[in-house]
Motif scaffolding. Structure first.
Motif, mmCIF file in Angstrom:
data_model
loop_
_atom_site.group_PDB
_atom_site.id
_atom_site.type_symbol
_atom_site.label_atom_id
_atom_site.label_comp_id
_atom_site.label_asym_id
_atom_site.label_seq_id
_atom_site.Cartn_x
_atom_site.Cartn_y
_atom_site.Cartn_z
ATOM 1 N N LEU A 21 0.809 -1.222 0.000
ATOM 2 C CA LEU A 21 0.000 0.000 0.000
ATOM 3 C C LEU A 21 0.839 1.268 0.000
ATOM 4 O O LEU A 21 0.276 2.372 -0.095
ATOM 5 N N GLY A 22 2.174 1.120 0.087
ATOM 6 C CA GLY A 22 3.025 2.314 0.106
ATOM 7 C C GLY A 22 2.830 3.221 -1.089
ATOM 8 O O GLY A 22 2.665 4.447 -0.941
ATOM 9 N N PRO A 23 2.771 2.664 -2.331
ATOM 10 C CA PRO A 23 2.586 3.539 -3.494
ATOM 11 C C PRO A 23 1.261 4.275 -3.494
ATOM 12 O O PRO A 23 1.114 5.288 -4.193
ATOM 13 N N LEU A 24 0.264 3.783 -2.732
ATOM 14 C CA LEU A 24 -1.041 4.446 -2.699
ATOM 15 C C LEU A 24 -0.913 5.867 -2.165
ATOM 16 O O LEU A 24 -1.546 6.799 -2.673
ATOM 17 N N GLY A 25 -0.069 6.049 -1.114
ATOM 18 C CA GLY A 25 0.102 7.391 -0.561
ATOM 19 C C GLY A 25 1.016 8.272 -1.378
ATOM 20 O O GLY A 25 1.143 9.472 -1.091
ATOM 21 N N GLN A 26 1.679 7.705 -2.376
ATOM 22 C CA GLN A 26 2.618 8.471 -3.199
ATOM 23 C C GLN A 26 2.005 8.917 -4.512
ATOM 24 O O GLN A 26 2.701 9.485 -5.364
#
Length: 524
Positions: free
Chosen positions: A464-469
């Protein structure tokens, strides 16, 4: 000629012929009214001749009752059946004939029954009369001559009307021959009667001449039946069925050359010089043509008897067929009969039905806005994993700033924001992950066979890290994505989807209370 030879030629021999005719006509086609009536006509003649033989040879003492109660009724029945048969053959049997036929049978029998009631048997028939005079009462003699002659002439009239009205050359030829045979028999009866009245022939000799003429007429009728096959015309019947068949029928030789097509096939492939080659145009689903399959038969390959074919006709698109192929036996060369049933509309309806079913399943199992699984589909996916006792992780995601986006930019922008989130989740998920939207701004991910519990938080954070980016762009505004996520596992954190959602929801609200924008794994 002695008496035994005379009886054989005039009574026994005709009886054998009539019996053979009756059996063969009935067996040939018992469903045909022509054949049934013709068979009854032969049986009535047989009965009459056998009565004559029994009267004159075996039981002469019972001559009077045999003549009055057997021979005379059989003679009346024979001429009545003759009228009936002529009506059927000539094709003039109509509503008028429906009441005419009962009258044809009823009138002579009614008059004869009246004579039997009104006179004594010995006065009606006196076998002791000789000297060339008739043993019959004058009234019975007039009745016999009137009805025999009248019915024969009526048959001639009926056949003449049918001949004049018929436009079929084959039927006209048959009616001409029948007319000629009936006129010949009538002329023969008149001649014999004149000879008898003038004393040139005796009564027994006249009866022998009558019977001989009748036998010759029956033999002529048999020749006409054999030659023209009008009772019934099977070849004409099958030709009519071939021509009027709703399906395309093609007759091919072993090289695929068309020998004959019915009108339906000619409508599909054309006729004359501009006709398409059916064997080359018809194709199987693998792209091979019908001719290629027929050529394979030379190597001993068993021909395909049923299946599907299609053809692309100019201006009409693709036409699809169900086919059935039969090898035609009993001919000089090997011929293939190909039956084609056009199922283009049926196939199109099946495709539309399949597409409609697919759309229905899409609507029933997917969220209309984002295209992700809906709550019902997530339930089914989770149930399937739990029934197989397969370990999986459930990630519940709640967007932190969705209400602010809706209130600030409107619901259309809110919907676009949800679509952006679903696209980011697809990019971040694994190949076996199951993505769904529970409703509003809540999303869920099912991850089969996740990593060990102590490594689960790191794995989810990496997913889910790329979701906030990937901020959401609306106009000139870039809105960062903030979410709170809770994670639960099956079977350690719950044995049903409700329990797993409750556990993940509790972990997610722990993140909300601690400042949002994070991930928490449920600790049982």
């Amino acid at each position: 000629m002695n008496e035994i030879s005379l009886d054989f030629l005039t009574i026994l021999l005709p009886s054998y012929v009539y019996f053979y005719m009756a059996i063969t006509l009935y067996v040939r086609n018992r469903k045909s009214p022509h054949n049934r009536v013709a068979s009854l006509l032969m049986l009535s003649l047989l009965s009459y001749f056998m009565g004559e033989y029994i009267k004159s040879t075996l039981y002469s003492t019972y001559e009077v009752p045999i003549v009055l109660y057997w021979n005379a009724p059989m003679l009346l029945l024979t001429i009545s059946l003759l009228i009936h048969l002529c009506l059927l053959i000539s094709g003039t049997l109509s509503n008028l004939a429906n009441w005419l036929i009962p009258a044809v049978y009823g009138l002579p029998f009614t008059l004869y029954a009246t004579l039997l009631v009104s006179y004594d048997d010995r006065s009606l028939y006196n076998p002791e009369v000789n000297g060339g005079e008739s043993p019959l009462h004058p009234l019975i003699l007039v009745l016999a001559i009137s009805f025999v002659g009248g019915y024969i002439l009526s048959s001639v009239l009926i056949l003449t009307v049918g001949w004049r009205r018929s436009h079929n050359p084959r039927q006209r030829k048959v009616l001409q021959l029948l007319l000629l045979s009936l006129l010949t028999m009538f002329g023969w009866f008149v001649l014999v009667t004149v000879l008898l009245q003038n004393g040139i022939t005796t009564s027994p000799e006249s009866m022998a001449l009558y019977f001989s003429g009748c036998l010759l007429w029956v033999l002529a009728l048999r020749i006409i039946v054999n030659k023209y096959d009008f009772l019934p015309d099977y070849r004409q019947l099958f030709h009519t069925l071939f021509e009027s068949g709703p399906n395309a029928i093609i007759l091919l030789d072993k090289l695929g050359t068309v020998k004959q097509m019915n009108p339906r096939a000619a409508l599909l492939f054309g006729s004359g010089d501009e006709a398409a080659d059916p064997a080359g145009a018809l194709c199987f689903d693998d792209g091979t043509t019908l001719r290629e399959h027929m050529q394979d038969r030379k190597s001993g390959t068993r021909p395909q008897a049923d299946g599907e074919l299609h053809v692309g006709m100019p201006g009409s698109g693709r036409t699809e067929f169900l086919f059935h192929a039969d090898v035609l036996p009993g001919v000089d060369e090997e011929l293939l009969v190909l039956h084609l049933t056009d199922v283009t509309r049926l196939k199109e309806a099946e495709r539309r039905l399949a597409e409609s079913e697919q759309r229905y399943r899409q609507l029933a199992h997917h969220d209309t806005l984002t295209g992700l699984y809906n709550r019902m589909a997530i339930n089914e996916q989770a149930d399937g994993l739990m029934k197989r006792r397969r370990r999986f992780a459930l990630v519940l995601i709640d967007l932190d700033n969705f209400k602010w986006v809706n209130d600030t930019f409107g619901h259309v922008a809110g919907d676009q924001f949800l679509v952006h989130i679903s696209s980011c989740l697809r990019s971040a998920s694994g190949p076996n992950d199951m993505l769904g939207r529970l409703g509003g701004d809540e999303f869920v991910i099912l991850i089969p066979d996740p990593v060990r519990a102590e490594e689960l938080l790191g794995d989810i954070s990496a997913r889910l890290g790329p979701l906030g980016q990937q901020p959401f762009q609306i106009g000139q505004e870039r809105i960062p994505v903030s979410y709170s996520a809770g994670v639960s596992e099956f079977p350690s954190d719950g044995l049903s989807l409700t329990e797993l959602l409750r556990s993940a929801d509790e972990a997610m609200y722990r993140v909300k209370r601690n400042g949002k924008n994070g991930i928490s794994v449920y600790a049982s």
